[in-house]
Design an enzyme around this catalytic site. Structure first.
Site, mmCIF file in Angstrom:
data_model
loop_
_atom_site.group_PDB
_atom_site.id
_atom_site.type_symbol
_atom_site.label_atom_id
_atom_site.label_comp_id
_atom_site.label_asym_id
_atom_site.label_seq_id
_atom_site.Cartn_x
_atom_site.Cartn_y
_atom_site.Cartn_z
ATOM 1 N N GLY A 137 0.815 -1.209 0.000
ATOM 2 C CA GLY A 137 0.000 0.000 0.000
ATOM 3 C C GLY A 137 0.853 1.266 0.000
ATOM 4 O O GLY A 137 0.531 2.248 -0.675
ATOM 5 N N THR A 138 1.931 1.248 0.761
ATOM 6 C CA THR A 138 2.771 2.445 0.868
ATOM 7 C C THR A 138 3.341 2.826 -0.496
ATOM 8 O O THR A 138 3.280 3.994 -0.903
ATOM 9 C CB THR A 138 3.924 2.193 1.872
ATOM 10 O OG1 THR A 138 3.342 1.866 3.140
ATOM 11 C CG2 THR A 138 4.818 3.406 2.013
ATOM 12 N N SER A 161 -3.476 -3.212 -0.656
ATOM 13 C CA SER A 161 -2.345 -3.902 -0.022
ATOM 14 C C SER A 161 -2.723 -5.354 0.257
ATOM 15 O O SER A 161 -3.816 -5.634 0.763
ATOM 16 C CB SER A 161 -2.012 -3.187 1.293
ATOM 17 O OG SER A 161 -1.113 -3.955 2.047
ATOM 18 N N HIS A 171 -1.491 -7.601 2.499
ATOM 19 C CA HIS A 171 -1.534 -8.171 3.854
ATOM 20 C C HIS A 171 -2.731 -7.721 4.690
ATOM 21 O O HIS A 171 -2.924 -8.187 5.801
ATOM 22 C CB HIS A 171 -0.209 -7.926 4.598
ATOM 23 C CG HIS A 171 0.053 -6.530 5.037
ATOM 24 N ND1 HIS A 171 0.040 -6.157 6.360
ATOM 25 C CD2 HIS A 171 0.357 -5.413 4.339
ATOM 26 C CE1 HIS A 171 0.337 -4.876 6.456
ATOM 27 N NE2 HIS A 171 0.528 -4.398 5.244
ATOM 28 N N CYS A 210 4.475 4.503 19.404
ATOM 29 C CA CYS A 210 5.345 4.633 20.579
ATOM 30 C C CYS A 210 6.787 4.592 20.117
ATOM 31 O O CYS A 210 7.203 3.632 19.487
ATOM 32 C CB CYS A 210 5.121 3.490 21.554
ATOM 33 S SG CYS A 210 3.425 3.335 22.077
HETATM 34 N N1 PLP Z 1 -2.953 2.772 3.699
HETATM 35 C C1 PLP Z 1 -3.687 2.372 4.738
HETATM 36 C C2 PLP Z 1 -5.056 2.936 4.935
HETATM 37 C C3 PLP Z 1 -3.180 1.425 5.637
HETATM 38 O O1 PLP Z 1 -3.920 1.036 6.674
HETATM 39 C C4 PLP Z 1 -1.883 0.912 5.405
HETATM 40 C C5 PLP Z 1 -1.278 -0.030 6.367
HETATM 41 O O2 PLP Z 1 -1.357 0.151 7.576
HETATM 42 C C6 PLP Z 1 -1.165 1.357 4.296
HETATM 43 C C7 PLP Z 1 -1.735 2.296 3.461
HETATM 44 C C8 PLP Z 1 0.209 0.854 4.003
HETATM 45 O O3 PLP Z 1 0.170 -0.420 3.405
HETATM 46 P P1 PLP Z 1 1.443 -1.371 3.425
HETATM 47 O O4 PLP Z 1 1.624 -1.832 4.832
HETATM 48 O O5 PLP Z 1 1.085 -2.494 2.487
HETATM 49 O O6 PLP Z 1 2.595 -0.588 2.913
#
Ligand code: PLP
Length: 381
Positions: A71-72, A199, A201, A325
């Protein structure tokens, strides 16, 4: 100790069927998908199949999918890619204050590169106002990025209504649907979306894989340079096994969507009912009807969320706070700050429970009673 995992919004367990489907691609089938020999063709075939299934699932063409490391990367590629390729059209981007850091930190980076970013506020329920979106659009706006479902409180944004307004103004719409994919059927034309991020996972697929959908005709500048993979939009030898895993996760996600929605709504209700019945002081962050059913973010008045998390962990219950944290200091959740303001007591006392594959009613009930016991103990002190 039997552990109970209530942190599926953070990451979800990989489904055993996904693991089974991936396994041949981690052993026998190893060819480089770019190779023209039979070894390469086997891997290429697997990626082509995955692309076909994944694109069809959101009503897109297979050429509109770019596989990423998650996702990132999809969020980064969407924002930076559109910004760089479209700067001749304008330098303004709109997003909200409650996006994931993959969006917010990317926007901050773009600001250092000369782009202007509007971070829209949200109402107390975590939802952006359509009027605010309308008012912030200018003739310089090239992209509006608003998530479908928030990862901390589960607030669902009115993407369809927003996209109509944004596209009428000539800007592209990106939506991070990482948290909504498992619960809502997605069709890019119905929603009016030009780019979206998913994403693996978060949907019981493998970690380190995801995709960005980019509507045909939308120009993006690639971030990775090298080979000609992904139609020159994302260089690097493809993560074949994970892409196969993502395909199966997408298929599983598609199969049981309605049942899952119902099941998690029941879990949420069950947990809330027990909190009420046990008469502990709690407030739900977000509107119940306007949040995803698998996320319950609650504030327990007077309870420190760190103490609560540690006590829960000691008895094997995994939950999460929105705060990060770092070396003993706690960053307040930017989502709760946007919803309730900096000084709100809720920021220190809110916890997120998120449900998913593998949970059952018995676990939810047990967890809810354990939570109430700890909350009662902590408020006594
Ligand atoms: N966008 C949202 C809304 C998320 O919840 C997350 C993960 O926590 C991400 C993007 C990032 O995805 P990834 O962990 O696959 O990089």
């Amino acid at each position: 100790m039997e552990r109970i995992y209530l942190d599926h919004a953070s990451t979800s367990p990989t489904h055993p069927d996904v693991v089974k489907e991936m396994s041949p691609y981690m052993s026998g089938i190893f060819g480089n998908p770019s190779s023209i020999h039979s070894f390469g063709r086997e891997s290429r075939q697997a990626i082509d199949d995955a692309r076909q299934t994944i694109s069809a699932n959101i009503g897109a063409k297979s050429t509109e999918i770019i596989f990423t490391s998650g996702g990132t990367e999809a969020d980064n590629l969407a924002l930076i890619g559109v910004a760089l390729a479209n700067k001749h059209r304008g330098n303004h981007i709109i997003t909200t204050k409650v996006e994931h850091h993959a969006i917010l930190h990317t926007c901050e980076y773009l600001e250092t590169q000369g782009f202007k970013v509007t971070y829209l506020p949200v109402k107390e329920n975590g939802i952006v106002s359509i009027e605010d979106v309308k008012a912030s659009l200018t003739d310089q706006t090239i992209l509006v990025s608003i998530m479908l479902a928030n990862n901390e409180v589960g607030a669902i944004q009115p993407i369809k209504e927003l996209s109509e307004i944004v596209r009428a103004n000539g800007a592209y719409v990106h939506s991070d649907i990482v948290q909504g994919y498992n619960l809502f059927p997605i069709n890019v034309d119905d929603l009016g979306i030009d780019l979206l991020s998913v994403s693996g996972h978060k949907i019981n697929g493998p970690k380190g894989v995801g995709y960005l959908y980019v509507r045909s005709g939308v120009k993006i500048t690639p971030s990775l340079h090298g080979g000609e993979q992904e139609r020159k939009r994302r260089a690097g030898t493809e993560n074949v096994a994970s892409i196969v895993g993502l395909k199966h996760a997408v298929q599983l996600s598609n199969k049981g969507r309605n049942e899952r929605f119902e099941l998690y709504s029941n879990y949420k209700k069950q947990m809330i009912d027990i909190f009420k019945q046990e008469e502990i002081d709690f407030s739900i962050n977000g509107d119940l009807e306007l949040t995803v059913p698998n996320i319950l973010n609650v504030s327990f008045a007077g309870v420190s969320v760190e103490a609560l998390l540690v006590n829960l962990d000691l008895i094997g219950i995994a939950a999460s706070s929105g705060s990060a944290c770092t070396a003993g200091s706690v960053d307040p959740s930017h989502v709760l700050v946007a919803m309730f303001g900096n000084g709100s007591e809720r920021i220190q006392s809110s916890i997120r429970f998120s449900f998913g594959y593998g949970n059952n009613e018995e676990e939810i009930r047990k967890a809810a009673y354990e939570i109430t016991k700890i909350v009662k103990r902590l408020t006594k002190h």
